[in-house]
Design a protein around this motif. Structure first.
Motif, mmCIF file in Angstrom:
data_model
loop_
_atom_site.group_PDB
_atom_site.id
_atom_site.type_symbol
_atom_site.label_atom_id
_atom_site.label_comp_id
_atom_site.label_asym_id
_atom_site.label_seq_id
_atom_site.Cartn_x
_atom_site.Cartn_y
_atom_site.Cartn_z
ATOM 1 N N ALA A 71 0.781 -1.183 -0.045
ATOM 2 C CA ALA A 71 0.064 0.069 0.062
ATOM 3 C C ALA A 71 0.879 1.195 -0.004
ATOM 4 C CB ALA A 71 -1.021 -0.038 1.245
ATOM 5 N N LYS A 72 2.092 1.054 0.561
ATOM 6 C CA LYS A 72 2.922 2.301 0.929
ATOM 7 C C LYS A 72 3.430 2.648 -0.568
ATOM 8 C CE LYS A 72 4.436 2.287 5.380
ATOM 9 N NZ LYS A 72 5.051 1.689 6.523
ATOM 10 N N LYS A 73 3.684 1.562 -1.498
ATOM 11 C CA LYS A 73 4.232 1.792 -2.880
ATOM 12 C C LYS A 73 3.070 2.175 -3.813
ATOM 13 C CE LYS A 73 7.881 -1.457 -2.172
ATOM 14 N NZ LYS A 73 8.183 -2.681 -2.581
ATOM 15 N N ALA A 74 2.038 1.928 -3.453
ATOM 16 C CA ALA A 74 1.159 2.339 -4.434
ATOM 17 C C ALA A 74 0.836 3.706 -4.933
ATOM 18 C CB ALA A 74 -0.480 1.810 -3.896
ATOM 19 N N THR A 75 0.571 3.784 -6.331
ATOM 20 C CA THR A 75 0.724 5.159 -6.981
ATOM 21 C C THR A 75 -0.482 5.773 -7.050
ATOM 22 O OG1 THR A 75 0.480 4.179 -9.092
ATOM 23 C CG2 THR A 75 2.619 4.605 -8.493
ATOM 24 N N TRP A 76 -1.586 5.075 -6.067
ATOM 25 C CA TRP A 76 -3.001 5.678 -6.396
ATOM 26 C C TRP A 76 -3.575 5.476 -4.580
ATOM 27 C CZ3 TRP A 76 -4.372 0.938 -4.667
ATOM 28 C CH2 TRP A 76 -4.107 -0.149 -5.415
ATOM 29 N N GLU A 77 -4.312 6.527 -4.669
ATOM 30 C CA GLU A 77 -5.335 6.261 -3.230
ATOM 31 C C GLU A 77 -6.264 5.291 -3.352
ATOM 32 O OE1 GLU A 77 -5.363 8.255 -0.263
ATOM 33 O OE2 GLU A 77 -3.156 8.253 -0.914
ATOM 34 N N PHE B 347 -13.400 -10.036 -22.378
ATOM 35 C CA PHE B 347 -12.445 -10.316 -21.252
ATOM 36 C C PHE B 347 -11.717 -8.796 -21.009
ATOM 37 C CE2 PHE B 347 -12.372 -15.101 -22.750
ATOM 38 C CZ PHE B 347 -12.738 -15.428 -21.278
ATOM 39 N N TYR B 348 -11.992 -8.647 -19.594
ATOM 40 C CA TYR B 348 -11.470 -7.506 -19.191
ATOM 41 C C TYR B 348 -10.047 -7.631 -18.409
ATOM 42 C CZ TYR B 348 -11.208 -2.485 -17.207
ATOM 43 O OH TYR B 348 -10.795 -1.467 -16.717
ATOM 44 N N LEU B 349 -9.070 -7.090 -18.601
ATOM 45 C CA LEU B 349 -7.779 -7.470 -17.736
ATOM 46 C C LEU B 349 -7.157 -6.396 -17.157
ATOM 47 C CD1 LEU B 349 -5.735 -9.786 -17.070
ATOM 48 C CD2 LEU B 349 -4.990 -9.549 -19.217
ATOM 49 N N VAL B 350 -7.046 -6.091 -16.018
ATOM 50 C CA VAL B 350 -6.384 -4.923 -15.515
ATOM 51 C C VAL B 350 -4.918 -5.668 -14.870
ATOM 52 C CG1 VAL B 350 -6.579 -2.971 -14.006
ATOM 53 C CG2 VAL B 350 -8.501 -3.796 -15.061
ATOM 54 N N SER B 351 -3.910 -4.879 -15.147
ATOM 55 C CA SER B 351 -2.756 -5.197 -14.825
ATOM 56 C C SER B 351 -1.761 -4.147 -14.089
ATOM 57 C CB SER B 351 -1.775 -5.999 -15.869
ATOM 58 O OG SER B 351 -0.342 -5.726 -15.491
ATOM 59 N N GLU B 352 -1.362 -4.549 -12.818
ATOM 60 C CA GLU B 352 -0.719 -3.424 -12.148
ATOM 61 C C GLU B 352 0.801 -3.560 -12.448
ATOM 62 O OE1 GLU B 352 -1.173 -0.720 -9.596
ATOM 63 O OE2 GLU B 352 -2.901 -0.793 -11.176
ATOM 64 N N GLY B 353 1.260 -4.528 -13.308
ATOM 65 C CA GLY B 353 2.506 -4.731 -13.590
ATOM 66 C C GLY B 353 3.033 -5.896 -12.934
ATOM 67 N N ASP B 354 2.136 -6.893 -11.996
ATOM 68 C CA ASP B 354 2.827 -7.998 -11.673
ATOM 69 C C ASP B 354 2.540 -9.316 -12.666
ATOM 70 O OD1 ASP B 354 3.205 -7.112 -9.240
ATOM 71 O OD2 ASP B 354 1.307 -6.955 -8.559
ATOM 72 N N SER B 355 2.986 -10.291 -12.274
ATOM 73 C CA SER B 355 2.562 -11.624 -13.354
ATOM 74 C C SER B 355 1.087 -11.938 -13.071
ATOM 75 C CB SER B 355 3.438 -12.656 -12.998
ATOM 76 O OG SER B 355 3.305 -13.187 -11.690
ATOM 77 N N ILE B 356 0.424 -11.756 -11.966
ATOM 78 C CA ILE B 356 -1.063 -11.885 -11.978
ATOM 79 C C ILE B 356 -1.730 -10.515 -12.022
ATOM 80 C CG2 ILE B 356 -0.788 -13.808 -10.441
ATOM 81 C CD1 ILE B 356 -1.362 -12.290 -7.891
ATOM 82 N N PRO B 357 -2.871 -10.821 -12.920
ATOM 83 C CA PRO B 357 -3.951 -9.606 -13.090
ATOM 84 C C PRO B 357 -4.356 -8.987 -11.700
ATOM 85 C CG PRO B 357 -4.693 -11.471 -14.210
ATOM 86 C CD PRO B 357 -3.525 -12.016 -13.312
ATOM 87 N N TRP B 358 -4.393 -7.632 -11.839
ATOM 88 C CA TRP B 358 -5.000 -6.944 -10.629
ATOM 89 C C TRP B 358 -6.526 -6.940 -10.753
ATOM 90 C CZ3 TRP B 358 -3.809 -4.715 -6.414
ATOM 91 C CH2 TRP B 358 -4.849 -3.786 -5.609
ATOM 92 N N ARG B 359 -7.429 -7.208 -11.767
ATOM 93 C CA ARG B 359 -8.689 -7.383 -11.969
ATOM 94 C C ARG B 359 -9.049 -8.343 -13.221
ATOM 95 N NH1 ARG B 359 -13.553 -8.468 -11.875
ATOM 96 N NH2 ARG B 359 -15.483 -7.070 -11.526
ATOM 97 N N LEU B 360 -9.646 -9.176 -13.134
ATOM 98 C CA LEU B 360 -10.038 -9.767 -14.267
ATOM 99 C C LEU B 360 -11.578 -10.257 -14.418
ATOM 100 C CD1 LEU B 360 -8.469 -13.249 -15.094
ATOM 101 C CD2 LEU B 360 -10.715 -12.915 -15.672
ATOM 102 N N ARG B 361 -12.230 -9.836 -15.614
ATOM 103 C CA ARG B 361 -13.481 -9.793 -15.465
ATOM 104 C C ARG B 361 -13.836 -10.675 -16.853
ATOM 105 N NH1 ARG B 361 -18.922 -8.741 -15.027
ATOM 106 N NH2 ARG B 361 -19.992 -7.471 -16.710
ATOM 107 N N ALA B 362 -14.989 -11.359 -17.044
ATOM 108 C CA ALA B 362 -15.563 -11.932 -18.070
ATOM 109 C C ALA B 362 -16.946 -11.275 -18.419
ATOM 110 C CB ALA B 362 -15.389 -13.426 -17.770
#
Lengths: 176, 401
Positions: A71-77, B347-362
């Motif tokens: 959470a500290k590293k997150a770029t958003w609120e 399919f809707y895929l949101v990635s925050e830069g990890d190897s697992i998606p932040w949000r996945l929606r079908a």
């Protein structure tokens, strides 16, 4: 339809209700304030040169890190985003619309954030909004029948929220 | 002693039936999966239909937020288990769109062959079980007999008969085995004349026409307003198919393929002189048209597979390697819809830069198609409800999240 010119045109019409845009993403999006959503949607559907008559999907994304380190590293609120994917059958173009909401109304945990319903503009939004209410916990005002759609009516919590915890038991069925 | 009635309306009032709530399902033969319909009826006339779903609820989206995109491929199989290949493809393309990856030429044709074969298999089930819903048993057996042959081909290609996980982000898990194309061609040659048989058994069958023509009519505006897709949308006469009108990453797959979108224009379907005539009772957008569009799409798919086989043979290079299990996803979000047999699967895929998606929606096609049911069935007979629900070709696994 080119990006910046389109946003400028919308800004002229809707003023400060257009709160942002992003053209760097693979699917460019424009952001609208919760108050201006219905008016903008009505315009997007009815304006002949846009004619977004087909609503593909409505999605809610919960932005919250439950891990304090991350959470500290997150770029958003922490916030919730509702994303609309629109398509025009006539012109074959698409648009992504975003609305940013607080995670809880007035920062009171348990109070669902509110957003106006667009189900009178696109009928398909009716079920999509119910699904989002059920899974992500967004209260759509003026919705004709805002009830849970996938979970049982007496289910507690909204499973697609990041801080959701599985219930220990439900009607005598072991949960975790 | 006899009684006289001055006002005939009084009798009518006297024999009027009471309003009744009827439960249809949760397990009804006309639904693939568990769906409960609550009907409010007056005699045989249905005044309101309320669909209840969510009995499966397999948490696919939530699981997707804890797995890498390649690990999630088997979950797409289990959503629409009758067209699992097409679901794999939709998900693979979504991930590739985010990674800006383009599969090699050979892989592209392989995907077209497999996806169109999947479409045939799925429409066969849709067609066969629709006959079954309306009380016709033989076409159901014939359709499953043909589908079995496609499953044999799929089994040879990937080892599974229902949940394939064959097409993955990056390409496919394996190349087509030696001799597969010939077997596929043999199947097509043997299968094509069979379609005339299905037309005799169902499309032109007078009982079938009576049960479907003019029932559950959906206007163009309603089809668009409710976000329906696939054969349901095209059955209402809308000329829209993502294989032609979709996003570039998907249409590029069909680049150079000759095909026409199956929808009725000016009272005619493409090449419809070759097929049985449209019965006079049929109204555009009714159950019969939705069924007919599906039948024509089978013929179209055969043609596409043939074209694909030809191209695959001459294509050079590799079929495409699956991406690594833990590939890091770039930051960003993508949404992609593909034309699955049942409609547009997004399919809707949101990635925050990890190897697992932040949000996945079908976003599933059946979800939107099902939402029309309550409006379509208002005022129809109870016996028409299976006809209407069946004509939408719903698979409940796709609706649940």
């Amino acid at each position: 339809m080119s990006g910046q010119a389109f946003v400028d045109q919308l800004k002229q019409k809707f003023g400060d209700n257009i709160t942002g845009s992003n053209f760097e993403n693979i699917d460019p999006w424009i952001e609208v304030s919760p108050d201006g959503l219905v008016e903008l949607c009505q315009y997007l559907r009815d304006e002949p040169s846009l004619a977004f008559d087909y609503l593909n999907s409505i999605t809610a994304v919960d932005y919250l890190h439950i891990d304090e380190k991350k959470a500290k590293k997150a770029t958003w609120e922490p916030h919730t985003e509702v994303v609309y994917h629109l398509f025009s059958m006539q012109h074959k173009h698409s648009l992504v619309l975003k609305v940013t909401l607080p995670r809880w109304k007035d920062d009171t945990p348990g109070e669902l954030p509110e957003l106006a319903s667009v189900s009178h503009i696109w009928s398909t939004a009716d079920w999509h909004e119910r699904e989002i209410y059920d899974l992500s916990g967004v209260h759509f005002t003026d919705h004709p029948n805002l009830r849970r759609i996938l979970c049982p009516e007496d289910w507690v919590g909204h499973p697609m929220r990041k801080d959701y915890e599985m219930p220990l038991e439900y009607h005598g069925i072991r949960g975790r | 002693m006899s009684t006289t009635v001055d006002d005939p309306r009084e009798i009518e009032f006297d024999v009027r039936t009471d309003e009744m709530l009827v439960n249809m399902g949760p397990q009804h033969p006309s639904t693939h999966g568990v769906l409960r319909l609550v009907l409010r009826t007056d005699g045989e006339i249905v005044s309101e239909v309320t669909p209840h779903m969510g009995y499966l609820h397999r948490c696919a989206e939530k699981i997707g937020e804890n797995l890498t995109p390649r690990q999630w491929v088997p979950y797409t199989d289990r959503m629409d288990y009758l067209a699992a290949m097409n679901m794999n493809l939709g998900w693979a393309l979504t991930v590739e769109k985010l990674l800006k990856y383009e599969p090699p030429e050979k892989g592209r044709h392989l995907r077209v062959i497999i996806a169109e074969m999947g479409r045939i298999a799925s429409h066969l089930v849709g067609m066969g079980t629709y006959g079954l819903d309306l009380g016709s048993f033989s076409p159901f057996l014939y359709a499953f007999r043909e589908r079995e042959k496609i499953l044999d081909l799929f089994e040879e290609a990937c080892g599974a008969r229902l949940t394939y996980s064959y097409i993955t982000p990056g390409g496919a898990t394996a190349d087509l085995p030696a001799g597969w194309l010939e077997k596929c061609e043999d199947f097509l040659t043997q299968f094509e004349p069979m379609i005339a048989e299905y037309h005799t058994l169902l499309t032109t069958n007078s009982i079938f026409i009576k049960r479907t023509a003019g029932i559950g009519v959906m206007s163009r505006e309603m089809a668009i307003d409710y976000g329906t897709s696939g054969a349901v949308l095209r059955g209402s006469g809308i000329d829209h198919d993502l294989r032609r009108d979709g996003e570039e990453i998907y249409t590029a797959m069909y680049d150079g393929y000759a095909f026409e979108v199956i929808s009725q224009q000016d009272g005619h379907y493409p090449k419809d002189h070759e097929y049985p005539p449209i019965p006079q009772e049929a109204i555009l957008g009714d159950c019969w048209h939705r069924f007919y569009v599906r039948m024509l799409e089978v013929i179209q798919a055969i043609d596409l597979v043939r074209q694909g086989i030809e191209r695959y043979r001459t294509a050079e290079g590799d079929y495409g390697e699956p991406m690594k299990l833990t590939t890091k996803l770039p930051k960003g979000e993508v949404y992609l819809e593909t034309e699955c047999p049942r409609g547009q699967m997004g399919f809707y895929l949101v990635s925050e830069g990890d190897s697992i998606p932040w949000r996945l929606r079908a976003r599933s096609s059946c979800f939107c198609n099902l939402s029309v049911v309550s409006e379509l069935s208002r005022g129809c007979l109870i016996a028409d409800i299976p006809a209407i629900v069946g004509s939408l070709d719903i698979v409940m696994g796709e609706i649940d999240r």
